[in-house]
Design a protein around this motif. Structure first.
Motif, PDB file in Angstrom:
ATOM      1  N   HIS A 222       0.830  -1.209   0.000  1.00 19.54           N
ATOM      2  CA  HIS A 222       0.000   0.000   0.000  1.00 19.54           C
ATOM      3  C   HIS A 222       0.866   1.261   0.000  1.00 19.54           C
ATOM      4  O   HIS A 222       0.530   2.248  -0.669  1.00 19.54           O
ATOM      5  CB  HIS A 222      -0.935  -0.013   1.208  1.00 19.54           C
ATOM      6  N   ALA A 223       1.970   1.225   0.731  1.00 19.48           N
ATOM      7  CA  ALA A 223       2.865   2.391   0.766  1.00 19.48           C
ATOM      8  C   ALA A 223       3.501   2.640  -0.600  1.00 19.48           C
ATOM      9  O   ALA A 223       3.613   3.792  -1.046  1.00 19.48           O
ATOM     10  CB  ALA A 223       3.937   2.188   1.828  1.00 19.48           C
ATOM     11  N   LEU A 224       3.908   1.580  -1.272  1.00 18.34           N
ATOM     12  CA  LEU A 224       4.505   1.735  -2.594  1.00 18.34           C
ATOM     13  C   LEU A 224       3.468   2.204  -3.608  1.00 18.34           C
ATOM     14  O   LEU A 224       3.767   3.023  -4.488  1.00 18.34           O
ATOM     15  CB  LEU A 224       5.133   0.417  -3.037  1.00 18.34           C
ATOM     16  N   LEU A 225       2.252   1.686  -3.493  1.00 18.21           N
ATOM     17  CA  LEU A 225       1.190   2.127  -4.396  1.00 18.21           C
ATOM     18  C   LEU A 225       0.932   3.621  -4.223  1.00 18.21           C
ATOM     19  O   LEU A 225       0.763   4.357  -5.206  1.00 18.21           O
ATOM     20  CB  LEU A 225      -0.089   1.335  -4.120  1.00 18.21           C
ATOM     21  N   ALA A 226       0.937   4.085  -2.971  1.00 17.18           N
ATOM     22  CA  ALA A 226       0.720   5.506  -2.703  1.00 17.18           C
ATOM     23  C   ALA A 226       1.890   6.356  -3.195  1.00 17.18           C
ATOM     24  O   ALA A 226       1.724   7.545  -3.480  1.00 17.18           O
ATOM     25  CB  ALA A 226       0.511   5.731  -1.206  1.00 17.18           C
ATOM     26  N   ALA A 227       3.075   5.739  -3.304  1.00 20.96           N
ATOM     27  CA  ALA A 227       4.275   6.461  -3.730  1.00 20.96           C
ATOM     28  C   ALA A 227       4.393   6.550  -5.245  1.00 20.96           C
ATOM     29  O   ALA A 227       5.314   7.186  -5.761  1.00 20.96           O
ATOM     30  CB  ALA A 227       5.522   5.793  -3.153  1.00 20.96           C
ATOM     31  N   LEU A 228       3.483   5.907  -5.967  1.00 23.39           N
ATOM     32  CA  LEU A 228       3.488   5.939  -7.429  1.00 23.39           C
ATOM     33  C   LEU A 228       2.578   7.058  -7.904  1.00 23.39           C
ATOM     34  O   LEU A 228       1.406   7.123  -7.540  1.00 23.39           O
ATOM     35  CB  LEU A 228       3.022   4.587  -7.983  1.00 23.39           C
ATOM     36  N   GLU A 229       3.117   7.913  -8.735  1.00 26.24           N
ATOM     37  CA  GLU A 229       2.344   9.052  -9.246  1.00 26.24           C
ATOM     38  C   GLU A 229       2.537   9.178 -10.750  1.00 26.24           C
ATOM     39  O   GLU A 229       3.671   9.262 -11.239  1.00 26.24           O
ATOM     40  CB  GLU A 229       2.776  10.344  -8.564  1.00 26.24           C
ATOM     41  N   TYR A 230       1.412   9.178 -11.472  1.00 23.24           N
ATOM     42  CA  TYR A 230       1.488   9.365 -12.921  1.00 23.24           C
ATOM     43  C   TYR A 230       1.895  10.802 -13.251  1.00 23.24           C
ATOM     44  O   TYR A 230       1.584  11.741 -12.511  1.00 23.24           O
ATOM     45  CB  TYR A 230       0.136   9.058 -13.568  1.00 23.24           C
ATOM     46  N   GLY A 231       2.599  10.951 -14.377  1.00 21.17           N
ATOM     47  CA  GLY A 231       3.028  12.268 -14.819  1.00 21.17           C
ATOM     48  C   GLY A 231       1.905  13.044 -15.473  1.00 21.17           C
ATOM     49  O   GLY A 231       0.812  12.517 -15.741  1.00 21.17           O
ATOM     50  N   ASP A 232       2.175  14.312 -15.740  1.00 16.58           N
ATOM     51  CA  ASP A 232       1.188  15.169 -16.412  1.00 16.58           C
ATOM     52  C   ASP A 232       0.785  14.557 -17.752  1.00 16.58           C
ATOM     53  O   ASP A 232       1.623  14.126 -18.548  1.00 16.58           O
ATOM     54  CB  ASP A 232       1.776  16.560 -16.651  1.00 16.58           C
ATOM     55  N   GLY A 233      -0.498  14.496 -17.966  1.00 17.78           N
ATOM     56  CA  GLY A 233      -1.025  13.950 -19.207  1.00 17.78           C
ATOM     57  C   GLY A 233      -1.175  12.450 -19.212  1.00 17.78           C
ATOM     58  O   GLY A 233      -1.733  11.880 -20.157  1.00 17.78           O
ATOM     59  N   LYS A 234      -0.703  11.764 -18.168  1.00 17.71           N
ATOM     60  CA  LYS A 234      -0.759  10.308 -18.103  1.00 17.71           C
ATOM     61  C   LYS A 234      -1.744   9.796 -17.050  1.00 17.71           C
ATOM     62  O   LYS A 234      -1.910   8.589 -16.903  1.00 17.71           O
ATOM     63  CB  LYS A 234       0.631   9.741 -17.808  1.00 17.71           C
ATOM     64  N   ARG A 235      -2.386  10.702 -16.337  1.00 21.91           N
ATOM     65  CA  ARG A 235      -3.303  10.299 -15.278  1.00 21.91           C
ATOM     66  C   ARG A 235      -4.618   9.777 -15.850  1.00 21.91           C
ATOM     67  O   ARG A 235      -5.002  10.090 -16.972  1.00 21.91           O
ATOM     68  CB  ARG A 235      -3.561  11.470 -14.331  1.00 21.91           C
ATOM     69  N   TYR A 236      -5.314   8.999 -15.041  1.00 28.75           N
ATOM     70  CA  TYR A 236      -6.606   8.442 -15.450  1.00 28.75           C
ATOM     71  C   TYR A 236      -7.567   9.553 -15.845  1.00 28.75           C
ATOM     72  O   TYR A 236      -8.328   9.435 -16.812  1.00 28.75           O
ATOM     73  CB  TYR A 236      -7.174   7.619 -14.294  1.00 28.75           C
ATOM     74  N   SER A 237      -7.507  10.658 -15.103  1.00 27.52           N
ATOM     75  CA  SER A 237      -8.412  11.783 -15.359  1.00 27.52           C
ATOM     76  C   SER A 237      -8.059  12.542 -16.634  1.00 27.52           C
ATOM     77  O   SER A 237      -8.849  13.375 -17.098  1.00 27.52           O
ATOM     78  CB  SER A 237      -8.384  12.742 -14.173  1.00 27.52           C
ATOM     79  N   ASP A 238      -6.897  12.270 -17.220  1.00 32.59           N
ATOM     80  CA  ASP A 238      -6.483  12.948 -18.454  1.00 32.59           C
ATOM     81  C   ASP A 238      -7.064  12.295 -19.710  1.00 32.59           C
ATOM     82  O   ASP A 238      -6.800  12.753 -20.831  1.00 32.59           O
ATOM     83  CB  ASP A 238      -4.956  12.958 -18.571  1.00 32.59           C
ATOM     84  N   PHE A 239      -7.828  11.237 -19.539  1.00 27.50           N
ATOM     85  CA  PHE A 239      -8.376  10.492 -20.676  1.00 27.50           C
ATOM     86  C   PHE A 239      -9.195  11.387 -21.597  1.00 27.50           C
ATOM     87  O   PHE A 239     -10.026  12.190 -21.150  1.00 27.50           O
ATOM     88  CB  PHE A 239      -9.252   9.347 -20.161  1.00 27.50           C
ATOM     89  N   ASN A 240      -8.963  11.237 -22.894  1.00 16.37           N
ATOM     90  CA  ASN A 240      -9.699  11.977 -23.913  1.00 16.37           C
ATOM     91  C   ASN A 240     -10.437  10.961 -24.784  1.00 16.37           C
ATOM     92  O   ASN A 240      -9.815  10.229 -25.564  1.00 16.37           O
ATOM     93  CB  ASN A 240      -8.740  12.813 -24.763  1.00 16.37           C
ATOM     94  N   ALA A 241     -11.726  10.914 -24.642  1.00 12.83           N
ATOM     95  CA  ALA A 241     -12.528   9.906 -25.335  1.00 12.83           C
ATOM     96  C   ALA A 241     -12.457  10.026 -26.849  1.00 12.83           C
ATOM     97  O   ALA A 241     -12.675   9.040 -27.567  1.00 12.83           O
ATOM     98  CB  ALA A 241     -13.984   9.996 -24.874  1.00 12.83           C
TER      99      ALA A 241
END
Length: 307
Positions: A222-241
């Motif tokens: 869980h600690a390692l998962l929390a330490a992983l961060e996607y870069g700008d433009g690569k996040r789940y919320s950056d998806f462009n349908a």
């Protein structure tokens, strides 16, 4: 030879005698080949290891803030270690994480560039059906283990049924497995799987540990998962349908059919001798204990000297 290689390689011979009813020249050749492979993998890992705290770049996708007390082994050295432990490794593998000091576990980091994973099926999945898919896939993958002289596996059940956080786009699940033919009292090994979804696919951080240590070791994942961060433009919320690739499967596939590929992490490779040189285990987790000694630095060398 360094402590890890000496112990792991010598124990391969013990494992061979235990697993083979009648040793032959073919058995000897197989053990010798595995010894040579492990020795080369250990040397390659030692040469490129990164000791935390450090920032580790994960492909072109994310950054892992490696905590103190953790060691990162990147590709291609990580792939050599995985294969020497009896597991497949391909271009999805990003690296392997070991404890720097106390701990008998490892975490395997992979990235699957599958595209955007739709997560709406998480509302409807059934844990029993997903578990049955894993069992069926394991039965098929056991054919490869037999061909490689590695004992087969039985999937016993959930350690943690699948849970998904739709806010952070993180998935966690875990099953228990053991070597086929072992008694019911055998502890077996645990794969504790965590996933971080991104725009182009997902990272998986797969913790491998003993069944008797899962409660104390799962915070590592869980600690390692929390330490992983996607870069700008690569996040789940950056998806462009309108432009982005959508994966051919949904979230349930990360627990079902695709999950059986992870079970190779349970592969039985060697026996690990404790300080008393009493044979205590046959399994990947036993080899993790030996691998930890490789990266334990001066203290590990001192421990070996005291044996």
């Amino acid at each position: 030879m360094i402590a890890f290689a000496r112990r792991a390689l010598s124990c391969l011979s013990v494992c061979s005698m235990l697993l083979c009813a009648g040793p032959s020249s073919a058995d000897d050749a197989q053990v010798a080949a595995r010894q040579a492979e492990m020795s080369a993998a250990v040397q390659a890992a030692e040469a490129v290891k990164v000791v935390g705290p450090a920032e580790v770049k994960l492909l072109d996708q994310a950054t892992l803030k490696l905590p103190a007390g953790r060691i990162w082994v990147p590709q291609p050295a990580a792939g050599k270690l995985m294969h020497a432990m009896g597991n497949s490794a391909d271009d999805r593998l990003a690296g392997v994480i070991f404890p720097d000091g106390e701990g008998d576990w490892l975490v395997v980091a992979e990235f699957e560039k599958a595209g955007y994973i739709k997560d709406d099926d998480a509302r409807d999945w059934k844990a029993d059906e997903l578990l049955e898919n894993i069992k069926q896939g394991t039965a098929a993958s056991n054919e490869d283990r037999r061909a490689r002289g590695i004992p087969e596996l039985d999937v016993l059940g959930w350690v943690q049924a699948p849970t998904y956080d739709a806010t952070t786009h993180r998935l966690v699940w875990s099953i228990r497995a053991r070597q086929k033919g072992q008694p019911e009292s055998a502890e077996g090994s645990i794969n504790y799987n965590t996933y971080a979804l991104g725009r182009d696919g997902y990272f998986s951080l797969n913790l491998v540990t003993g069944a008797d240590r899962i409660a104390q070791d799962k915070p590592v994942a869980h600690a390692l998962l929390a330490a992983l961060e996607y870069g700008d433009g690569k996040r789940y919320s950056d998806f462009n349908a309108s432009t982005d690739k959508v994966a051919e499967y949904g979230l349930a596939a990360l627990v079902g059919g695709l999950a059986v590929k992870k079970l190779g992490l349970f592969a039985v490779i060697a026996a690990f001798a404790a300080k008393s040189f009493k044979l205590i285990a046959l399994g990947g987790v036993a080899l993790v204990a030996a691998a930890r000694r490789l990266f334990g630095g001066r203290k590990a060398q001192q421990d070996d000297a005291s044996v």
